[in-house]
Design a protein around this motif. Sequence first.
Motif, mmCIF file in Angstrom:
data_model
loop_
_atom_site.group_PDB
_atom_site.id
_atom_site.type_symbol
_atom_site.label_atom_id
_atom_site.label_comp_id
_atom_site.label_asym_id
_atom_site.label_seq_id
_atom_site.Cartn_x
_atom_site.Cartn_y
_atom_site.Cartn_z
ATOM 1 N N ILE A 548 0.921 -1.203 -0.002
ATOM 2 C CA ILE A 548 0.006 0.033 -0.155
ATOM 3 C C ILE A 548 0.994 1.291 -0.012
ATOM 4 C CG2 ILE A 548 -1.966 1.246 1.282
ATOM 5 C CD1 ILE A 548 -2.722 -1.340 2.333
ATOM 6 N N THR A 549 1.144 1.925 -1.346
ATOM 7 C CA THR A 549 2.002 2.778 -1.307
ATOM 8 C C THR A 549 1.511 4.040 -1.823
ATOM 9 O OG1 THR A 549 4.117 3.341 -2.460
ATOM 10 C CG2 THR A 549 2.690 2.106 -3.558
ATOM 11 N N GLY A 550 2.112 5.348 -1.356
ATOM 12 C CA GLY A 550 1.947 6.574 -1.934
ATOM 13 C C GLY A 550 2.196 6.901 -3.440
ATOM 14 N N ASP A 551 3.375 5.874 -3.950
ATOM 15 C CA ASP A 551 3.824 6.172 -5.022
ATOM 16 C C ASP A 551 3.173 5.743 -6.287
ATOM 17 O OD1 ASP A 551 6.011 6.742 -6.648
ATOM 18 O OD2 ASP A 551 7.343 5.591 -5.362
ATOM 19 N N HIS A 552 3.585 6.006 -7.321
ATOM 20 C CA HIS A 552 2.724 5.993 -8.717
ATOM 21 C C HIS A 552 2.629 4.312 -9.222
ATOM 22 C CE1 HIS A 552 2.429 5.926 -13.132
ATOM 23 N NE2 HIS A 552 1.900 6.969 -12.989
ATOM 24 N N LYS A 553 1.566 4.267 -9.893
ATOM 25 C CA LYS A 553 1.115 2.865 -9.894
ATOM 26 C C LYS A 553 1.984 2.039 -10.818
ATOM 27 C CE LYS A 553 -2.339 3.181 -13.692
ATOM 28 N NZ LYS A 553 -3.822 3.150 -13.753
ATOM 29 N N ARG A 575 -7.778 6.850 -5.435
ATOM 30 C CA ARG A 575 -9.111 7.551 -5.799
ATOM 31 C C ARG A 575 -9.799 6.533 -6.439
ATOM 32 N NH1 ARG A 575 -5.964 10.057 -10.839
ATOM 33 N NH2 ARG A 575 -5.917 8.260 -12.119
ATOM 34 N N GLU A 576 -9.496 5.332 -6.776
ATOM 35 C CA GLU A 576 -10.553 4.565 -7.438
ATOM 36 C C GLU A 576 -11.240 3.857 -5.924
ATOM 37 O OE1 GLU A 576 -9.293 1.582 -10.103
ATOM 38 O OE2 GLU A 576 -7.326 2.878 -10.328
ATOM 39 N N LEU A 577 -10.473 3.772 -5.043
ATOM 40 C CA LEU A 577 -11.030 3.258 -3.815
ATOM 41 C C LEU A 577 -12.211 4.050 -3.136
ATOM 42 C CD1 LEU A 577 -8.137 1.962 -1.581
ATOM 43 C CD2 LEU A 577 -10.031 0.452 -2.840
ATOM 44 N N ASP A 578 -11.918 5.543 -3.281
ATOM 45 C CA ASP A 578 -12.903 6.521 -2.750
ATOM 46 C C ASP A 578 -14.396 6.168 -3.378
ATOM 47 O OD1 ASP A 578 -10.997 7.348 -1.044
ATOM 48 O OD2 ASP A 578 -10.281 8.714 -2.700
ATOM 49 N N GLU A 579 -14.256 5.795 -4.751
ATOM 50 C CA GLU A 579 -15.386 5.640 -5.580
ATOM 51 C C GLU A 579 -16.390 4.234 -5.231
ATOM 52 O OE1 GLU A 579 -15.793 8.009 -8.607
ATOM 53 O OE2 GLU A 579 -14.862 8.822 -6.948
ATOM 54 N N LEU A 580 -15.660 3.449 -4.608
ATOM 55 C CA LEU A 580 -16.124 2.119 -4.313
ATOM 56 C C LEU A 580 -17.006 2.171 -3.023
ATOM 57 C CD1 LEU A 580 -13.304 -0.368 -5.300
ATOM 58 C CD2 LEU A 580 -15.173 0.603 -6.682
ATOM 59 N N SER A 581 -17.967 1.193 -2.954
ATOM 60 C CA SER A 581 -18.743 1.082 -1.836
ATOM 61 C C SER A 581 -17.911 -0.050 -0.958
ATOM 62 C CB SER A 581 -20.143 0.287 -2.118
ATOM 63 O OG SER A 581 -20.089 -1.060 -2.603
ATOM 64 N N VAL A 594 -1.706 -4.864 -4.989
ATOM 65 C CA VAL A 594 -0.976 -3.661 -4.893
ATOM 66 C C VAL A 594 -1.901 -2.198 -4.946
ATOM 67 C CG1 VAL A 594 0.885 -2.329 -6.129
ATOM 68 C CG2 VAL A 594 0.834 -4.855 -6.163
ATOM 69 N N PHE A 595 -1.547 -1.274 -4.074
ATOM 70 C CA PHE A 595 -2.391 -0.193 -3.965
ATOM 71 C C PHE A 595 -1.519 0.862 -4.117
ATOM 72 C CE2 PHE A 595 -4.818 -3.644 -2.120
ATOM 73 C CZ PHE A 595 -6.076 -3.496 -2.428
ATOM 74 N N PRO A 600 -3.837 8.149 3.485
ATOM 75 C CA PRO A 600 -3.745 7.474 4.751
ATOM 76 C C PRO A 600 -5.236 7.140 5.022
ATOM 77 C CG PRO A 600 -2.667 9.254 5.109
ATOM 78 C CD PRO A 600 -3.028 9.708 3.648
ATOM 79 N N GLN A 601 -6.328 7.829 4.539
ATOM 80 C CA GLN A 601 -7.799 7.201 4.660
ATOM 81 C C GLN A 601 -7.835 5.934 3.995
ATOM 82 O OE1 GLN A 601 -6.555 10.140 4.584
ATOM 83 N NE2 GLN A 601 -8.167 11.707 5.299
ATOM 84 N N ASN A 602 -7.253 5.768 2.738
ATOM 85 C CA ASN A 602 -7.286 4.484 2.086
ATOM 86 C C ASN A 602 -6.890 3.354 2.704
ATOM 87 O OD1 ASN A 602 -6.355 6.571 -1.124
ATOM 88 N ND2 ASN A 602 -8.393 5.860 -0.308
#
Length: 887
Positions: A548-553, A575-581, A594-595, A600-602
């Motif tokens: 789970i990283t802050g770096d680029h995918k 940001r994809e996670l933010d869209e999901l239920s 890999v995320f 931090p909220q993710n």
Amino acid sequence: MADKKWFTLSHEEVERELETSKQTGLNSEAVDKRKEEYGLNKLPEDEQTPEWVKFLKQFNDILIYILLAAAVVTFFLGQYIDTAVILLVAVVNGVIGYVQESKAEKALEGIKNMLSLEAMVLRGEQKAEVDSIEIVPGDIVILNSGDKVPADLRLFEEHKLKVEESPLTGESTSVEKQTDKLDEDTPLGDRTNMVFSGTTVSSGKARGIVVETGESTEIGQINRSMNEVEEIKTPLLKQTDKFGKTISVVILVLAVLLFIAGLLIHDYEWGELLLSVISLTVASIPEGLPAILTIILALGVQSMADKHAIMRTLPSVETLGAVTVICSDKTGTLTKNEMTVQSVVTREKAYTVTGLGYEPEGKILDEKEKAVDVAEENDLKELLTAAKTVNEADIYKKGDQWEVSGDPTEGCLITLAEKSNVDIETLAIQSKIPFDSEYKYMAGLVEESNLKKIYIKGAPDRLFDMAGLGSEERAYWEEKMSERSKKGERVLAVGLKEVSEATDRIGHDDVQSGITLLGLTGIIDPPREEVIEAIKVCKEAGIQVKMITGDHKETALAIARELGITDQDKVTEGRELDELSEEEIRSLVEEVDVFARTSPQNKLQLVGALQNNGHVSAMTGDGVNDAPALKRADIGVAMGIKGTEVAKEASEMVLADDDFSTIVNAVREGRRVYDNLKKTILFILPTNGAEALLVMAALMLGIEMPLTPVQILYVNMITAVTIALALAFEPLEKGTMSKPPRDPDERLLSPYYVFRIIFVSVLIGGAIMWINQGLLAGYDSQHLNTITLHSLVFAQLFHLFNVRNERHFSLNDQFFDNKAAFLVSGLLIVFQLLVTYVPFLSNALGLYPIELNYWVYPVLVGLGVFVIVEIEKFITHKVLKKIKVRE
Ligand SMILES: Nc1ncnc2c1ncn2[C@@H]1O[C@H](COP(=O)(O)OP(=O)(O)OP(=O)(O)O)[C@@H](O)[C@H]1O
Ligand SMILES: [Ca+2]
């Protein structure tokens, strides 16, 4: 000084009053003098429980109460030797418990010291990290986001400082701070120009003068301790406590029933009957068990600390063994965090850079591999200036090694600038936006020849958006970025924005548009080699690994593939996670390893989803905003080196070396400790079971007691305290790390274990009955008692070797690894000889110095138990396997 109202003074007045300097801090002489004057900056230790109270506490146990009651009864029956021995056992047991507990406490204490609070101070013009107990009034303290405030400070400089003061005020919202003086009647919660010891910086940064230390701080006056002491009782120990209570009730009921039955059936003389019932009670109590379990846990914590995994709570040792998923940061944990810039691209050109590490030796080459003259490359020169200016790191030489102080991502940019053939300037920063993993960039306002501009560096995708690129331009930059990310390089973009002359403060709003991109830097950060092996171990042990990283995918995926975390191309962005239920995240988290570009909220979303899926999760983190995820995870793992105090406080485990492999080693140790706890119980209980059976049989059959209460106590103590201890040193069984994690709800005593305990109890008890009533029928009771005692001890001695292996016994190297097992075996045999042949001891125990040939019986009982239990283990595992296959 405690009554001084520092908040009513201006900071210049405070500076004068305390004879310090905001620019240089105190010099070392002043520090030494003040240390003598004011003492160390710590609160008095918690009111210590007196040692004798701790000792007496050992007797506050239902099992001991039963023993003491037995002592009273024997006393009134005139059996004074029994009384004395029972009391002796109670005392010995108390002493052992007391010693173990102090040992466990010491171990935890030592570990707490390893986590002592550090603070950044300015002394003699130099920044330095010091132990916070060394801080004195007048010191200049530098605070950053995530720090714990080490003393009461009067602030004189702050940037967006917010402080969480709940330890002091009980309010959990963060308070904003400022530096002006305040009215005399300002209440504590509103003294915004001060920060107080024990509170934490939730964001921003600041500098302040230490005005109060130790007991004179606000928190010192409230007299609440900064580190609460951890409970020593773990869920497992609580489970055994409860188990002990249940056993006691069963034993008492049984004793009463037996007493009544004895009176009715055999019409024994009641005094004699009472004695026998007491024997039964004493026999059935596993006195030594709790002490042994505590010491196994404490030894486990100790050995984890030796392997760089510092446990902050004892129960976590058990939880560790049940971990099913480890979520890890990338930078520094999976990789070495040794950054080197290897390439730079600007709008027109691409460059490569030679040299490795932070040493400022190397060249910047153009596409024809020719050293470039930076003076002639405008974009490159400005990029280097921006990278060096918006930068808080430093490189320095230590021995012949170049090292970095501060963020390695920034350090490597300094090294890059130093590789230029012309001097690169560091401009003065008038206002800045500090780096935050939420925003993923950092910026500074500078002024150069009367022109004001913002320099910014950060994640390329963020800067691309700010630059408002046309589609062609965007494609160009995306391609350059992608080329590098795919190789696992971390790519950083650098840009600038010209602003009006009136600008003197900048915030996130000022950089959302109008950025001009200067270029990209490609930074390598090699993976840690040992992690590849550690990840293999995890996979075999049924433990999932998530990055789970802050770096680029693309960077994340390249590194994840290199390390073996995944062999697929699946990667999910924050940001994809933010869209999901929540439901969708729960199913996604099982499939994706890999995320990238996570906030931090993710992390918090992900742990939550994993836990709802029934996982036991370990989660790493370092920043303030990681704290909620660390708290939520079953095992929060904070970085010892780059982690903030807040992160450490929120977690169960601290990695002294920030290394992923350390987590895996700790999990392995956790499994070992748990297994050994189970084995210890499996080992000890049959002693009590067999004895209880013997006593009951004798009573029911109306024959003489095979053992006196004194002898029973001797057997209980000798097996629990000597032989069982060997199990604490039992190495991890081969194959344990190729099994899936245990079910966290698993009961300590599985049905199979209950069966095993009864089986072995009957086996030992039966063998002894057969000898006493069959082979040696008619022998005098002294012979019989002596042989019975030795048979019990030898049976347990051999049984130890049954218990050491879950599956089947084998003479592999592990068998010899546990030296303690052989040491205690040897000692035990010596003990047995001593109590038999040294007259003083044999008299006390009521043993007979038997002729040598009688030793055949105990040895045969031992061997028999060993062989039969091995056969039972073999058959049971066959059967269990069949059942599993059929399922
Ligand atoms: N000092 C810095 N200045 C500017 N941008 C930075 C800095 N450090 C990191 N970044 C950018 O922000 C992104 C996220 O950084 P962050 O520290 O949150 O995670 P990380 O260190 O990349 O990964 P991990 O979470 O695995 O440790 C980086 O990929 C980089 O693009
Ligand atoms: Ca990070």
